[in-house]
Scaffold this motif. Structure first.
Motif, PDB file in Angstrom:
ATOM      1  N   LEU A   1      -4.411  52.128  39.869  1.00  0.00           N
ATOM      2  CA  LEU A   1      -3.874  50.777  40.021  1.00  0.00           C
ATOM      3  C   LEU A   1      -3.863  50.021  38.707  1.00  0.00           C
ATOM      4  O   LEU A   1      -3.012  49.173  38.465  1.00  0.00           O
TER       5      LEU A   1
ATOM      6  N   LEU B   1       1.513  47.786  45.751  1.00  0.00           N
ATOM      7  CA  LEU B   1       0.449  48.790  45.722  1.00  0.00           C
ATOM      8  C   LEU B   1      -0.844  48.281  46.336  1.00  0.00           C
ATOM      9  O   LEU B   1      -1.626  49.062  46.878  1.00  0.00           O
TER      10      LEU B   1
ATOM     11  N   TRP C   1      -8.101  56.129  42.681  1.00  0.00           N
ATOM     12  CA  TRP C   1      -7.123  55.144  43.093  1.00  0.00           C
ATOM     13  C   TRP C   1      -7.237  53.845  42.292  1.00  0.00           C
ATOM     14  O   TRP C   1      -6.242  53.306  41.825  1.00  0.00           O
TER      15      TRP C   1
ATOM     16  N   TYR D   1       4.368  58.673  37.898  1.00  0.00           N
ATOM     17  CA  TYR D   1       4.269  57.270  37.509  1.00  0.00           C
ATOM     18  C   TYR D   1       4.252  57.134  36.007  1.00  0.00           C
ATOM     19  O   TYR D   1       3.857  58.066  35.285  1.00  0.00           O
TER      20      TYR D   1
ATOM     21  N   TYR E   1      -4.147  56.937  48.079  1.00  0.00           N
ATOM     22  CA  TYR E   1      -2.945  57.738  47.871  1.00  0.00           C
ATOM     23  C   TYR E   1      -2.266  58.117  49.187  1.00  0.00           C
ATOM     24  O   TYR E   1      -1.041  58.148  49.277  1.00  0.00           O
TER      25      TYR E   1
ATOM     26  N   HIS F   1      -1.981  48.983  49.958  1.00  0.00           N
ATOM     27  CA  HIS F   1      -2.431  50.305  50.345  1.00  0.00           C
ATOM     28  C   HIS F   1      -3.844  50.519  49.855  1.00  0.00           C
ATOM     29  O   HIS F   1      -4.254  49.935  48.856  1.00  0.00           O
TER      30      HIS F   1
ATOM     31  N   LEU G   1      -0.159  55.344  50.406  1.00  0.00           N
ATOM     32  CA  LEU G   1       1.005  55.188  49.529  1.00  0.00           C
ATOM     33  C   LEU G   1       2.056  56.243  49.838  1.00  0.00           C
ATOM     34  O   LEU G   1       3.244  55.933  49.978  1.00  0.00           O
TER      35      LEU G   1
END
Lengths: 238, 622
Positions: A224, A166, A220, A205, A172, A169, A175
C-alpha cells in the motif's frame, strides 16, 4: 435515502421475512443499501421511532412466528431488519389506540430512517456488545470509510482504465476478487497456475521508483505504501 | 448460664469463629447463621467478605450493622442489560449511599469492588480518606467519575513499613513517653493532623471498562514518591494520554508490580521503554500495537518481550497489524490468557500467533480468526477452557467473514477442557448444537449470539429449539445460558425441565407466547437472574409465578407484552419485590395510566429495603 428500485417485491409483505432468507442474500441487500455514508446512519436520532410502542415491536416478533418456514416464495425485502417486520405487523396488529393516519405517518417516517442495519442496531441496541468494543469497531469503520486511496487500473488491450480504492480491501485476496469482478477475467497470483497461459492475466504494479513489479510478493501494508498504479497484463509476457 | 441450645456454649466464641473461618462460601455462612442465636452472633462478627449482588436489595446501613468486621466488599448496581444501553443512564445504582455507610461502619475495609455503579469523584475522595488499610479498589463498568477522582485516590496512597496506623502511633508514643508530656502531645498532634492522610497500602487499582471523564491529565503524578506497594494497575479504559515518564517512575519503584494494563493512547515506542522496566510482569495489557515499520523498534519490542520470563496473560493489542505481532512470538508458549478482541488483524497472522500459544486456557478473539483459525486453535490449544469470539462487523457493512458454526464445533471437539463459550456468528444449525452438546457436556457457560434475530437453522430452516434443548439436556452443570436465533416455546419447555443448575438466562427475540416464560419460571430451580428482551411474554406467566420471583435476584423484561395492571397486581401480591416500571417517553405520572398500558421496560428484584428513594423521573416503583 435507500434505493427501493432494486427490489421487485413490495416492502409490505409479511412473507418477506429477512431471517428466512439465506444469509448471503441479506448481505447482498445490505451492501447494496449502504450506499449512504455510514456516518449518516450513526448520527440519526431515533426519537421519531420512539413513538412506536413496545406493543408494535412485540407485534413484529409475533408476526414472524406466523410465517411458515417452509415457504420458499419469499424475496429479500428492500429494507432488512425491523422495517420489514414492523410494516407487516403494523397492518395486522394495529393497536386500537393508534389511528391509521398516525400509523401511516409513522411508516413514512420509518421508511426514511430504516435503511441500514446500523439503524437496526440503534433502534434495538443489538447485537449485545459492550460499549468499549462497540466504539472501537465504530471508530475503525469510521476510519476506514474516511480514508481512501484510489489508484488507476489498466488492463492490457483496453484504452479506458478504472479506478480502485485500495484501502477498502484488507489484503491481496480481496483485491484480486474485486479486480476479477471489475474486468471479468481470471487473474492469477504468482503462486497459482491453474489457468492455461494464453487466457491468464497477471497483476502488476508500478512502484515509487517507476519499476513494474508482480503484485503479491511483499506484505500488504508495504504494498500500500509503494504502489502507484496497477496494470493487468497477459501472463505470457511475464 | 446455658441459654437456648446448650451445645453452642460448649466452646468459647473464638473456637466457633475459627471453625467458621473455613467456610468460604456465602451460602454456607448464611446457613450457619440460621442455626441458633449464638451462631448467628458469632458468624456475623466474623464475616470478612460480603457480596451484595443488587445494591438495592438491602439498605447499606443494615448491611454494615449486621457485619461489622468486613474487610472486603463487592457490590453490583445496574442490571446486566445496562451494558447494552437498554437501561436509562439516570436509572440509579449510585455508590454514595454505600460508600458513606462503609466509611462510617467499616473503617478497616481493605478491598472494595464495584460493578455497574455510578461512582462520583466525591465518592472516590471519600474512599481515599476513610479507610486506613485500603488495598484494593476495583471499578468495573462504572461511570460518573473522572481522572480528578483518580488523582484523589492516588494522592492518598502511602506505603508504610508498619501495617497499621495504630501500631505506628503506639511505637512513637512509647519512644517519646519518657521525654515528657509536651513531646508526647506534639507527636500525637502530628499524627492526627488533618493534613496527613491515613496510612494505606494500595496494592490494586483496577479500572475495567469504565466510562471515565478525562479532566486531570497528570493524575498519575499524584502518586507520592514514597508509594511503592502497587501490585496491579489496570487503566485500559482511560481515553486520554498518560504521562509516560511519570508512569515509568512509578513502575520502576514498585518491585511487586505483577499486572499492568495500559490504555490505547500510548504510542508503541513509549510502551516498549515502559515495559522494559518491569520484566517481572505476569499480566500485560499493551497499548496501540501498530506503527510504521522500524527495524529498530521491532528488535526493541522483541527483546523486551523476550525478557518477560513470567508472562501469563496478554491483552490490549489495539489495532494490531502483522508488522509487529511477530516480535512477541517469544511469549506465546507461556501464555494462559490471551485477549485479542481489540486486535483487528486478519486470519493468517492471527492464526500464526494463536497456534503458538499451546498453553492457552482463555482466548478472547475477533471473528476475524475465521473457521480455519478455530480449527487450528482446536488442534494446538488443548488446554483451552474459555473461548469468546466477538463480531468484527456487527452491523454487516464489510464483506462477510468465514466464521460459521464449524469453528465452534471444531473447538468443542478438540478442546476437552472447554467449559465457557461466548460466540457471535451469523449462522447455526441444530446439528451443530447437538454435536457441541455431545462433545462438551462439561459446559458451564454457553452464550451464543446469532447476529440476525430470528435466524433459523440455515440448512433445515427449522427453529433452533432442538439444538438448544440438546445443550441444556447434555450439559448438566450449565450455569449460564444465552439464547438466540429462531426459537419457539418448545425450547423453554426443555430449559425449564432440564436446566437445574442454571443461574442466569438471557433471552432475546424468542418464544411464541406466555407459555415460554411460564416454563422457565416454573422450572429452573436455581435461577437467579433472568433477562428478557423483545419476546411475546406477558402478564399471565408473570402473575402465575409471582412467588418464584422472590427466589431470584432479579428479572428484566423489555419490549415484551406486560401491562401495567399486571405490575400493579404483582406489587400488591409480593411486598418484598420492587417492581420498577421504566418508561422514558411519557411525562405523566404512573398513577394516571390505565391498567392495560403496555410496559416498555420492567425490572423486578427482591429486596428487604423497600422501595428505593432515588428513582429518577423515568422509573416508577409500582
Amino acid at each position: 435515502m435507500g434505493d427501493q428500485s432494486n427490489s421487485p417485491s413490495s416492502s409490505i409483505d409479511s412473507s418477506s421475512h429477512p431471517a428466512l432468507c439465506s444469509t448471503s442474500s441479506i448481505f447482498q441487500t445490505r451492501r447494496d443499501l449502504l450506499s449512504t455514508d455510514l456516518k449518516l446512519g450513526l448520527g440519526l436520532s431515533t426519537s421519531a421511532l420512539h413513538g412506536c410502542s413496545s406493543k408494535e415491536r412485540y407485534a413484529s416478533c409475533e408476526t414472524t412466528m406466523d410465517v411458515s418456514p417452509s415457504s420458499q416464495s419469499f424475496l429479500p425485502p428492500p429494507f432488512p431488519g425491523p422495517y420489514a417486520c414492523m410494516s407487516a405487523s403494523l397492518l395486522r396488529f394495529m393497536p386500537s389506540k393508534f389511528s391509521s393516519s398516525s400509523v401511516s405517518s409513522m411508516l413514512d417516517r420509518s421508511k426514511s430512517f430504516c435503511t441500514s442495519s446500523v439503524l437496526w442496531e440503534q433502534l434495538s441496541h443489538w447485537p449485545p456488545i459492550k460499549p468499549l468494543l462497540r466504539s472501537t469497531l465504530e471508530e475503525k469503520v469510521h476510519r476506514s470509510h474516511s480514508k481512501t486511496f484510489f489508484v488507476k487500473v489498466y488492463m492490457e488491450g483496453l484504452p479506458i482504465g478504472r479506478k480502485l480504492d485500495l484501502l477498502s480491501h484488507n489484503g491481496y485476496d480481496s483485491l484480486m476478487r474485486t479486480l476479477r469482478r471489475m474486468f471479468r477475467t481470471t487473474i492469477t497470483c504468482p503462486d497459482t497456475s491453474r489457468v492455461p497461459p494464453e487466457k491468464a492475466h497477471v497483476l502488476t504494479y508500478e512502484d515509487e521508483e517507476g519499476d513494474w513489479m508482480m503484485v503479491g510478493d511483499v506484505p500488504w501494508e508495504f504494498f500500500l505504501r509503494t504502489v502507484k498504479r496497477l496494470k493487468i497484463t497477459r501472463a505470457d509476457k511475464c | 448460664m446455658v441459654r437456648g441450645f446448650g451445645w453452642a456454649a460448649a466452646f468459647p466464641d473464638e473456637v466457633w469463629e475459627h471453625v467458621f473461618s473455613f467456610l468460604a462460601a456465602d451460602a454456607d455462612r448464611n446457613a450457619v447463621a440460621l442455626v441458633c442465636r449464638a451462631w448467628h452472633r458469632i458468624e456475623r462478627r466474623s464475616r470478612r467478605r460480603v457480596f451484595v449482588g443488587n445494591c438495592y436489595a438491602v439498605a447499606p446501613a443494615a448491611a454494615v450493622r449486621r457485619f461489622p468486621e468486613v474487610r472486603a466488599a463487592a457490590i453490583k448496581g445496574k442490571p446486566h442489560f445496562a451494558d447494552f444501553n437498554l437501561v436509562p443512564t439516570d436509572w440509579g445504582g449510585g455508590a454514595e449511599a454505600w460508600v458513606e455507610a462503609m466509611a462510617e461502619g467499616w473503617p478497616h475495609l481493605e478491598e472494595l469492588r464495584l460493578k455497574r455503579m455510578v461512582v462520583s469523584d466525591d465518592c472516590l475522595e471519600l474512599i481515599a480518606r476513610s479507610f486506613k488499610n485500603f488495598g484494593v479498589l476495583s471499578l468495573v463498568s462504572c461511570d460518573g467519575f473522572s481522572t480528578a477522582g483518580l488523582a484523589a485516590i492516588a494522592a492518598n496512597c502511602r506505603s508504610s513499613p508498619v501495617h497499621t496506623s495504630v501500631g505506628l502511633e503506639v511505637a512513637i508514643l512509647v519512644s517519646v513517653a519518657s521525654e515528657g508530656v509536651n513531646e508526647l502531645s506534639l507527636v500525637y498532634l502530628l499524627l492526627s493532623s488533618a493534613d496527613i492522610p491515613y496510612l494505606r497500602n494500595l496494592r490494586e487499582l483496577d479500572l475495567h471498562e469504565n466510562e471515565v471523564e478525562d479532566n486531570c491529565l497528570n493524575w498519575i503524578s499524584h502518586f507520592p514518591e514514597s508509594f511503592t506497594s502497587l501490585v496491579s494497575l489496570n487503566i485500559a479504559c482511560l481515553e486520554g494520554d498518560v504521562n509516560t515518564s511519570v508512569l515509568e517512575c512509578l513502575i520502576s519503584r514498585c518491585p511487586n508490580l505483577k499486572t499492568l494494563r495500559l490504555n490505547h493512547a500510548m504510542p508503541l515506542e513509549k510502551l516498549v521503554s515502559l515495559l522494559q522496566r518491569a520484566p517481572q510482569l505476569v499480566d500485560v495489557g499493551t497499548s496501540k500495537f501498530s506503527a510504521d515499520h522500524h527495524p529498530e523498534l521491532f528488535s526493541k519490542l522483541e527483546s523486551t518481550f523476550a525478557g518477560f520470563k513470567h508472562l501469563k496473560s496478554l491483552s490490549g493489542i489495539w489495532e494490531a497489524g502483522p508488522t509487529y505481532l511477530p516480535a512477541i512470538y517469544s511469549v506465546c508458549e507461556s501464555l494462559t490468557s490471551l485477549n485479542l478482541c481489540y486486535a483487528t488483524i486478519q486470519s493468517p497472522e492471527l492464526l500464526k500467533f494463536v497456534s503458538r500459544c499451546k498453553n492457552l486456557q482463555r482466548l478472547w478473539v475477533m471473528d476475524l480468526i475465521e473457521d480455519n483459525g478455530l480449527i487450528a486453535v482446536a488442534a494446538s490449544c488443548k488446554l483451552l477452557q474459555e473461548l469468546r469470539v466477538f463480531p468484527s462487523d456487527p452491523y454487516g457493512v464489510a464483506p462477510p467473514i468465514s466464521l460459521t458454526e464449524h469453528g465452534l464445533v471444531a473447538i468443542s471437539a478438540g478442546c476437552l477442557m472447554l467449559h465457557s463459550v461466548l460466540y457471535f456468528c451469523r449462522q447455526m444449525t441444530n446439528a451443530a448444537l447437538l454435536t457441541i452438546a455431545n462433545n462438551r457436556p462439561n459446559l458451564t457457560c454457553f452464550r451464543l449470539c446469532i447476529i440476525e434475530p430470528h435466524t433459523p437453522d440455515y440448512i433445515s430452516q427449522e427453529p433452533l429449539d432442538a439444538g438448544f434443548s440438546a445443550i441444556v439436556e447434555s450439559c448438566k452443570d450449565l450455569r449460564r445460558l444465552s439464547l438466540s436465533g429462531l426459537l419457539t416455546d418448545r425450547v423453554f419447555k426443555s430449559i425449564g425441565a432440564s436446566a437445574n443448575r442454571l443461574e442466569m438466562l438471557s433471552v432475546a427475540f424468542a418464544g411464541d407466547s406466555d407459555a415460554g416464560l411460564h416454563y422457565i419460571l416454573s422450572g429452573c430451580k436455581n435461577l437467579r437472574k433472568l433477562e428478557i428482551r423483545d419476546c411475546p411474554f406477558g402478564d399471565k406467566a408473570l402473575l402465575d409465578n409471582a412467588s418464584k420471583l422472590e427466589t431470584m435476584r432479579s428479572l428484566w423484561m423489555s419490549s415484551c407484552s406486560v401491562t401495567l395492571g399486571a405490575c400493579r397486581q404483582l406489587a400488591l401480591k409480593m411486598p418484598r419485590l420492587n417492581v420498577e416500571v421504566i418508561d422514558e417517553r411519557r411525562g405523566r405520572p404512573l398513577e394516571s395510566w390505565p391498567d392495560d398500558f403496555p410496559v416498555e421496560k420492567l425490572y423486578i428484584y427482591r429486596t428487604v429495603a423497600g422501595p428505593r428513594s432515588d428513582t429518577p423521573p423515568c422509573v416508577w416503583t409500582v
